[in-house]
Structure formats: C-alpha cells, structure tokens
Motif scaffolding. Structure first.
Motif, PDB file in Angstrom:
ATOM      1  N   LYS A  36       0.830  -1.200   0.000  1.00  0.00           N
ATOM      2  CA  LYS A  36       0.000   0.000   0.000  1.00  0.00           C
ATOM      3  C   LYS A  36       0.869   1.256   0.000  1.00  0.00           C
ATOM      4  O   LYS A  36       1.070   1.897   1.047  1.00  0.00           O
ATOM      5  CB  LYS A  36      -0.935  -0.004   1.214  1.00  0.00           C
ATOM      6  N   PRO A  37       1.396   1.614  -1.168  1.00  0.00           N
ATOM      7  CA  PRO A  37       2.132   2.886  -1.227  1.00  0.00           C
ATOM      8  C   PRO A  37       1.179   4.033  -0.924  1.00  0.00           C
ATOM      9  O   PRO A  37       0.038   4.041  -1.385  1.00  0.00           O
ATOM     10  CB  PRO A  37       2.643   2.932  -2.669  1.00  0.00           C
ATOM     11  N   PHE A  38       1.653   4.997  -0.131  1.00  0.00           N
ATOM     12  CA  PHE A  38       0.796   6.122   0.224  1.00  0.00           C
ATOM     13  C   PHE A  38       1.608   7.401   0.281  1.00  0.00           C
ATOM     14  O   PHE A  38       2.853   7.371   0.293  1.00  0.00           O
ATOM     15  CB  PHE A  38       0.061   5.854   1.543  1.00  0.00           C
ATOM     16  N   ASP A  39       0.898   8.530   0.299  1.00  0.00           N
ATOM     17  CA  ASP A  39       1.550   9.841   0.302  1.00  0.00           C
ATOM     18  C   ASP A  39       1.909  10.209   1.734  1.00  0.00           C
ATOM     19  O   ASP A  39       1.110  10.803   2.461  1.00  0.00           O
ATOM     20  CB  ASP A  39       0.616  10.876  -0.333  1.00  0.00           C
ATOM     21  N   LEU A  40       3.106   9.872   2.124  1.00  0.00           N
ATOM     22  CA  LEU A  40       3.557  10.088   3.502  1.00  0.00           C
ATOM     23  C   LEU A  40       3.607  11.572   3.843  1.00  0.00           C
ATOM     24  O   LEU A  40       3.230  11.979   4.952  1.00  0.00           O
ATOM     25  CB  LEU A  40       4.936   9.449   3.697  1.00  0.00           C
ATOM     26  N   VAL A  41       4.045  12.396   2.895  1.00  0.00           N
ATOM     27  CA  VAL A  41       4.141  13.832   3.153  1.00  0.00           C
ATOM     28  C   VAL A  41       2.761  14.428   3.415  1.00  0.00           C
ATOM     29  O   VAL A  41       2.593  15.275   4.301  1.00  0.00           O
ATOM     30  CB  VAL A  41       4.848  14.546   1.985  1.00  0.00           C
ATOM     31  N   ALA A  42       1.755  13.957   2.670  1.00  0.00           N
ATOM     32  CA  ALA A  42       0.384  14.441   2.893  1.00  0.00           C
ATOM     33  C   ALA A  42      -0.170  13.935   4.222  1.00  0.00           C
ATOM     34  O   ALA A  42      -0.986  14.612   4.863  1.00  0.00           O
ATOM     35  CB  ALA A  42      -0.520  13.997   1.743  1.00  0.00           C
ATOM     36  N   ALA A  43       0.271  12.774   4.655  1.00  0.00           N
ATOM     37  CA  ALA A  43      -0.222  12.198   5.907  1.00  0.00           C
ATOM     38  C   ALA A  43       0.411  12.840   7.134  1.00  0.00           C
ATOM     39  O   ALA A  43      -0.205  12.879   8.204  1.00  0.00           O
ATOM     40  CB  ALA A  43       0.019  10.690   5.918  1.00  0.00           C
ATOM     41  N   PHE A  44       1.631  13.338   7.001  1.00  0.00           N
ATOM     42  CA  PHE A  44       2.353  13.880   8.158  1.00  0.00           C
ATOM     43  C   PHE A  44       1.550  14.908   8.958  1.00  0.00           C
ATOM     44  O   PHE A  44       1.391  14.753  10.175  1.00  0.00           O
ATOM     45  CB  PHE A  44       3.681  14.498   7.725  1.00  0.00           C
ATOM     46  N   GLU A 161      -5.708   7.843   2.628  1.00  0.00           N
ATOM     47  CA  GLU A 161      -6.829   7.998   3.553  1.00  0.00           C
ATOM     48  C   GLU A 161      -6.923   6.808   4.502  1.00  0.00           C
ATOM     49  O   GLU A 161      -7.153   6.963   5.702  1.00  0.00           O
ATOM     50  CB  GLU A 161      -8.136   8.155   2.768  1.00  0.00           C
ATOM     51  N   GLU A 162      -6.727   5.613   3.945  1.00  0.00           N
ATOM     52  CA  GLU A 162      -6.777   4.405   4.773  1.00  0.00           C
ATOM     53  C   GLU A 162      -5.680   4.428   5.826  1.00  0.00           C
ATOM     54  O   GLU A 162      -5.900   4.063   6.992  1.00  0.00           O
ATOM     55  CB  GLU A 162      -6.645   3.163   3.899  1.00  0.00           C
ATOM     56  N   ALA A 163      -4.485   4.862   5.419  1.00  0.00           N
ATOM     57  CA  ALA A 163      -3.369   4.924   6.357  1.00  0.00           C
ATOM     58  C   ALA A 163      -3.702   5.819   7.544  1.00  0.00           C
ATOM     59  O   ALA A 163      -3.529   5.434   8.709  1.00  0.00           O
ATOM     60  CB  ALA A 163      -2.113   5.431   5.637  1.00  0.00           C
ATOM     61  N   VAL A 164      -4.204   7.007   7.261  1.00  0.00           N
ATOM     62  CA  VAL A 164      -4.536   7.956   8.324  1.00  0.00           C
ATOM     63  C   VAL A 164      -5.636   7.386   9.215  1.00  0.00           C
ATOM     64  O   VAL A 164      -5.557   7.450  10.451  1.00  0.00           O
ATOM     65  CB  VAL A 164      -4.957   9.310   7.726  1.00  0.00           C
ATOM     66  N   THR A 165      -6.647   6.788   8.605  1.00  0.00           N
ATOM     67  CA  THR A 165      -7.780   6.227   9.354  1.00  0.00           C
ATOM     68  C   THR A 165      -7.344   5.087  10.272  1.00  0.00           C
ATOM     69  O   THR A 165      -7.842   4.954  11.391  1.00  0.00           O
ATOM     70  CB  THR A 165      -8.860   5.730   8.382  1.00  0.00           C
ATOM     71  N   ARG A 166      -6.385   4.300   9.801  1.00  0.00           N
ATOM     72  CA  ARG A 166      -5.965   3.129  10.566  1.00  0.00           C
ATOM     73  C   ARG A 166      -4.837   3.398  11.544  1.00  0.00           C
ATOM     74  O   ARG A 166      -4.368   2.480  12.212  1.00  0.00           O
ATOM     75  CB  ARG A 166      -5.590   1.994   9.601  1.00  0.00           C
ATOM     76  N   VAL A 168      -1.758   4.918  10.835  1.00  0.00           N
ATOM     77  CA  VAL A 168      -0.400   4.926  10.283  1.00  0.00           C
ATOM     78  C   VAL A 168       0.137   6.350  10.346  1.00  0.00           C
ATOM     79  O   VAL A 168      -0.513   7.290   9.904  1.00  0.00           O
ATOM     80  CB  VAL A 168      -0.409   4.423   8.825  1.00  0.00           C
ATOM     81  N   PHE A 169       1.352   6.515  10.891  1.00  0.00           N
ATOM     82  CA  PHE A 169       1.921   7.859  11.021  1.00  0.00           C
ATOM     83  C   PHE A 169       3.351   7.943  10.513  1.00  0.00           C
ATOM     84  O   PHE A 169       4.018   8.965  10.675  1.00  0.00           O
ATOM     85  CB  PHE A 169       1.862   8.323  12.480  1.00  0.00           C
ATOM     86  N   GLY A 170       3.840   6.892   9.906  1.00  0.00           N
ATOM     87  CA  GLY A 170       5.198   6.878   9.369  1.00  0.00           C
ATOM     88  C   GLY A 170       5.361   5.711   8.424  1.00  0.00           C
ATOM     89  O   GLY A 170       4.414   4.970   8.157  1.00  0.00           O
ATOM     90  N   ALA A 171       6.581   5.532   7.930  1.00  0.00           N
ATOM     91  CA  ALA A 171       6.850   4.431   7.004  1.00  0.00           C
ATOM     92  C   ALA A 171       8.285   3.937   7.212  1.00  0.00           C
ATOM     93  O   ALA A 171       9.178   4.752   7.467  1.00  0.00           O
ATOM     94  CB  ALA A 171       6.655   4.899   5.565  1.00  0.00           C
ATOM     95  N   PRO A 172       8.464   2.618   7.129  1.00  0.00           N
ATOM     96  CA  PRO A 172       7.468   1.584   6.833  1.00  0.00           C
ATOM     97  C   PRO A 172       6.560   1.297   8.028  1.00  0.00           C
ATOM     98  O   PRO A 172       6.959   1.465   9.181  1.00  0.00           O
ATOM     99  CB  PRO A 172       8.333   0.358   6.517  1.00  0.00           C
ATOM    100  N   MET A 181       0.197  -3.499  15.088  1.00  0.00           N
ATOM    101  CA  MET A 181       0.866  -2.487  14.284  1.00  0.00           C
ATOM    102  C   MET A 181       2.353  -2.437  14.621  1.00  0.00           C
ATOM    103  O   MET A 181       2.731  -2.474  15.805  1.00  0.00           O
ATOM    104  CB  MET A 181       0.220  -1.124  14.528  1.00  0.00           C
ATOM    105  N   PHE A 182       3.179  -2.333  13.583  1.00  0.00           N
ATOM    106  CA  PHE A 182       4.624  -2.281  13.754  1.00  0.00           C
ATOM    107  C   PHE A 182       5.165  -1.155  12.883  1.00  0.00           C
ATOM    108  O   PHE A 182       4.963  -1.163  11.667  1.00  0.00           O
ATOM    109  CB  PHE A 182       5.266  -3.616  13.364  1.00  0.00           C
ATOM    110  N   TRP A 183       5.852  -0.197  13.504  1.00  0.00           N
ATOM    111  CA  TRP A 183       6.375   0.957  12.777  1.00  0.00           C
ATOM    112  C   TRP A 183       7.895   0.899  12.714  1.00  0.00           C
ATOM    113  O   TRP A 183       8.557   0.794  13.737  1.00  0.00           O
ATOM    114  CB  TRP A 183       5.941   2.252  13.476  1.00  0.00           C
ATOM    115  N   GLY A 184       8.428   0.936  11.516  1.00  0.00           N
ATOM    116  CA  GLY A 184       9.867   1.022  11.334  1.00  0.00           C
ATOM    117  C   GLY A 184      10.516  -0.284  10.919  1.00  0.00           C
ATOM    118  O   GLY A 184      10.093  -1.367  11.318  1.00  0.00           O
ATOM    119  N   GLN A 185      11.571  -0.164  10.117  1.00  0.00           N
ATOM    120  CA  GLN A 185      12.294  -1.349   9.673  1.00  0.00           C
ATOM    121  C   GLN A 185      12.955  -2.066  10.839  1.00  0.00           C
ATOM    122  O   GLN A 185      13.216  -3.265  10.776  1.00  0.00           O
ATOM    123  CB  GLN A 185      13.333  -0.952   8.606  1.00  0.00           C
TER     124      GLN A 185
END
Length: 199
Positions: A36-44, A161-166, A168-172, A181-185
C-alpha cells in the motif's frame, strides 16, 4: 493464513533499509502481503509528523547519525544525500499499484528496486525511464508505467486515507490481520515474532 498490510513510501530511506526482510518473514510464516504505497508527506500533518525540511534541528541531526548507522549495521549501501530527494513519489507508486494488479513479477523486488534507485543509484524515480527499468528488472512489463494511471491515482489517494484512518503515522508501517501495528524497519523482528506466536 496470516496477512500483512504494508504501508510505505517510495521515498523513505527507512523503507529502503527494510530491504527484502518483510518478504522473507512472510514466506517463512506463509503470510500474504498487500503493498500500500501512500503519500507520507500528505499524511504527516494529519498524524503529528513533519517532512524532513520542516523538522526541528535536533531531529534532523539525529536522522543524520541514525541512517548511516542503520545502513552500516545492515550492510547496505546508502547515499545519505541522494541526488533526487525529494522528488515526486506518485509515478513510482502508481507503477507498483499497477504491478500488484497485473501480478506475474516480483512485487517486493520492484518496491526495493525503486527504493534502491533513490538511495543507492542516484536516480530520479519520477522519471519514466527509471520506473520502466525497475519494472523490467522485477519481471514486469515496463509498459505498466503508462497503464492504469487514473486507477493508480485513485488507489494512491485511497491508500493515504486508509493509512490515516488506521493509525499509520510513518513508514514503513506494518499492520497484521489481527490489528497489530509495527512501525519502522527496526521492528521487523517483532513482526516476525508476532507471526510466530511469540509476541
């Protein structure tokens, strides 16, 4: 069968440093992956984050130490200041979305190839020839770079939108079918342990 939703940005150095470990973990546990590639800059700004150029100096200074350190730890090459960063992540994301629908190639290899193009090969992943090369190297039809652009744009926006709703606040960012939920490599080992039933 276990499943992992993988939220990522094709510009993230931390997604690059994840390498192919997610795919190895999933294969070991018989888990499936939805990319699920997403727009991280827009989500920040919607999730309490900020692009690199807007962060406090203490955060950027730490990043300057941490990225080379993690790359060395993993034995992975990394250009800390790539020639084409930031650039437009949308075209490469659309290509990944099209490839996931088309099937037939190595999707994980495609994602890593695009990230490697940024952080190792000094290439601009907003350029068609770069995207086509990554598609071909991963066993996909390079013409996918030109197909399904509208669907790609819609899916990319929906993923954001799904990322923000669920949450997600960073990548990966990895979310299992059980909602873990697991954030970060650097949390891939924890994901592995969770899928094994140990965490």
């Amino acid at each position: 069968m276990a499943h992992v939703d993988y939220f990522f940005s094709t510009l993230s150095p931390y997604c690059y440093l994840a390498g192919g470990r997610l795919e190895k973990i999933a294969a070991h546990h018989g888990a499936t992956i939805t990319y699920k590639p997403f727009d991280l800059v827009a989500a920040f700004p919607r999730t309490g984050g900020a692009p690199v150029d807007q962060r406090h100096p203490s955060r950027t200074a730490y990043r300057a130490q941490e990225l080379p350190r993690q790359a060395k730890k993993l034995g992975m090459p990394l250009n800390f200041q790539p020639a084409h960063f930031p650039t437009n992540a949308a075209p490469s994301s659309y290509a990944i979305i099209a490839a996931q629908s088309a099937e037939g190639g190595d999707l994980g290899g495609l994602v890593h190839g695009i990230l490697r193009a940024v952080w190792v090969e000094q290439k601009d992943i907003a350029q068609d020839d770069v995207i086509r090369g990554c598609l071909s190297a991963a066993g996909f039809d390079p013409s996918l770079a030109d197909k399904g652009l509208l669907a790609g744009a819609e899916t990319y926006a929906a993923n954001t939108e799904e990322a923000v709703t669920r949450g997600v606040f960073g990548a990966p960012f990895y979310i299992t079918d059980g909602g873990q939920m697991f954030w970060g490599q650097d949390r891939l080992a924890d994901l592995d342990a969770h899928l094994a039933g140990d965490l």
